[in-house]
Design a protein around this motif. Structure first.
Motif, mmCIF file in Angstrom:
data_model
loop_
_atom_site.group_PDB
_atom_site.id
_atom_site.type_symbol
_atom_site.label_atom_id
_atom_site.label_comp_id
_atom_site.label_asym_id
_atom_site.label_seq_id
_atom_site.Cartn_x
_atom_site.Cartn_y
_atom_site.Cartn_z
ATOM 1 N N MET A 1 -76.619 -7.267 48.295
ATOM 2 C CA MET A 1 -77.920 -6.816 48.790
ATOM 3 C C MET A 1 -78.980 -7.177 47.751
ATOM 4 O O MET A 1 -78.748 -7.018 46.559
ATOM 5 N N PRO A 2 -80.138 -7.652 48.210
ATOM 6 C CA PRO A 2 -81.209 -7.968 47.258
ATOM 7 C C PRO A 2 -81.616 -6.734 46.449
ATOM 8 O O PRO A 2 -81.446 -5.604 46.879
ATOM 9 N N CYS B 1 -81.429 0.876 52.050
ATOM 10 C CA CYS B 1 -80.396 1.913 51.911
ATOM 11 C C CYS B 1 -81.005 3.244 51.493
ATOM 12 O O CYS B 1 -80.616 4.305 52.008
ATOM 13 N N GLU B 2 -81.968 3.200 50.579
ATOM 14 C CA GLU B 2 -82.634 4.428 50.156
ATOM 15 C C GLU B 2 -83.450 5.030 51.302
ATOM 16 O O GLU B 2 -83.489 6.253 51.466
ATOM 17 N N ARG C 1 -81.783 10.389 56.573
ATOM 18 C CA ARG C 1 -80.633 11.238 56.903
ATOM 19 C C ARG C 1 -80.759 12.649 56.331
ATOM 20 O O ARG C 1 -79.976 13.524 56.700
ATOM 21 N N THR C 2 -81.733 12.889 55.468
ATOM 22 C CA THR C 2 -81.965 14.252 54.968
ATOM 23 C C THR C 2 -82.909 15.032 55.880
ATOM 24 O O THR C 2 -83.092 16.231 55.694
ATOM 25 N N ASN D 1 -72.253 5.042 64.338
ATOM 26 C CA ASN D 1 -73.694 4.857 64.524
ATOM 27 C C ASN D 1 -74.132 3.731 63.599
ATOM 28 O O ASN D 1 -73.751 3.693 62.436
ATOM 29 N N TYR D 2 -74.932 2.830 64.146
ATOM 30 C CA TYR D 2 -75.354 1.659 63.394
ATOM 31 C C TYR D 2 -76.869 1.586 63.375
ATOM 32 O O TYR D 2 -77.522 1.856 64.385
ATOM 33 N N GLN D 3 -77.417 1.210 62.223
ATOM 34 C CA GLN D 3 -78.865 1.129 62.070
ATOM 35 C C GLN D 3 -79.251 -0.258 61.581
ATOM 36 O O GLN D 3 -78.583 -0.836 60.728
ATOM 37 N N ILE D 4 -80.352 -0.762 62.128
ATOM 38 C CA ILE D 4 -80.925 -2.011 61.637
ATOM 39 C C ILE D 4 -82.311 -1.703 61.082
ATOM 40 O O ILE D 4 -83.023 -0.838 61.587
#
Length: 181
Positions: free
Chosen positions: A1-2, A11-12, A18-19, A140-143
């Motif tokens: 990942m860059p 990712c962050e 998600r919080t 569950n997948y996220q783009i």
């Protein structure tokens, strides 16, 4: 990942998302709806509000969820939607047939996502805040968009249609029966 700065690290951004209790409630709600025979979902507005969407089409061959047109609804930041579980149905001749839910983003999902990214650019919103989520019984997948404004790709109707056949071929090669998507 860059190596992105934290504020731009996808990712962050996902970890922060998600919080959020309301976000998690929407995911939990949709996880409980994967047994339906049609897709459902939410859009999230740039202001943070979620709007439930269940105006779906469902046939024995395909499932679709109609989300608001991006072109005329510039307030959309992201979307969360289900892809249904496998189920059995009686075909036109009365035989029990399997209906397999697709557990990955469809070409239509990707085209909608890219339209949201284009819209974010045109309205001055952060491109990397746009997201799409597919909820299924397999996960569950996220783009997220991690490119720059010169990498935004949108699709004409003809281009969307051109992606349909390779997608159908891929699914068929992987054992998923499909008549139409």
């Amino acid at each position: 990942m860059p190596n992105f700065p934290v504020r731009n690290n996808p990712c962050e951004k996902i970890k922060v998302q998600r919080t959020d209790t309301e976000f998690n409630n929407k995911i939990t709600d949709l996880e409980g709806k994967t047994n339906l025979k049609k897709e459902t979902g939410y859009i999230q507005k740039w202001g943070g509000d979620y709007v439930y969407k269940d105006n779906a089409g469902s046939t024995n061959n395909a499932n679709t969820l109609s989300l608001p047109s991006v072109e005329t609804n510039t307030y959309i930041k992201g979307f969360i939607h289900t892809h249904v579980n496998n189920y059995k149905f009686l075909d036109d001749q009365g035989y029990e047939t399997d209906k397999n839910g697709i557990k990955m983003f469809s070409p239509a999902d990707i085209a909608y996502f890219m339209d949201l990214v284009k819209n974010a650019k045109e309205t001055g919103q952060p491109l990397n805040d746009v997201y799409g989520i597919m909820v299924s019984n397999l996960g569950n997948y996220q783009i997220r968009f991690t490119g720059n404004e010169y990498q935004i790709k949108t699709f004409t109707d003809a281009q969307k249609e051109a992606h349909r056949k390779p997608f159908e071929d891929f699914m068929t090669r992987n054992g998923i029966k499909m008549q139409q998507i």
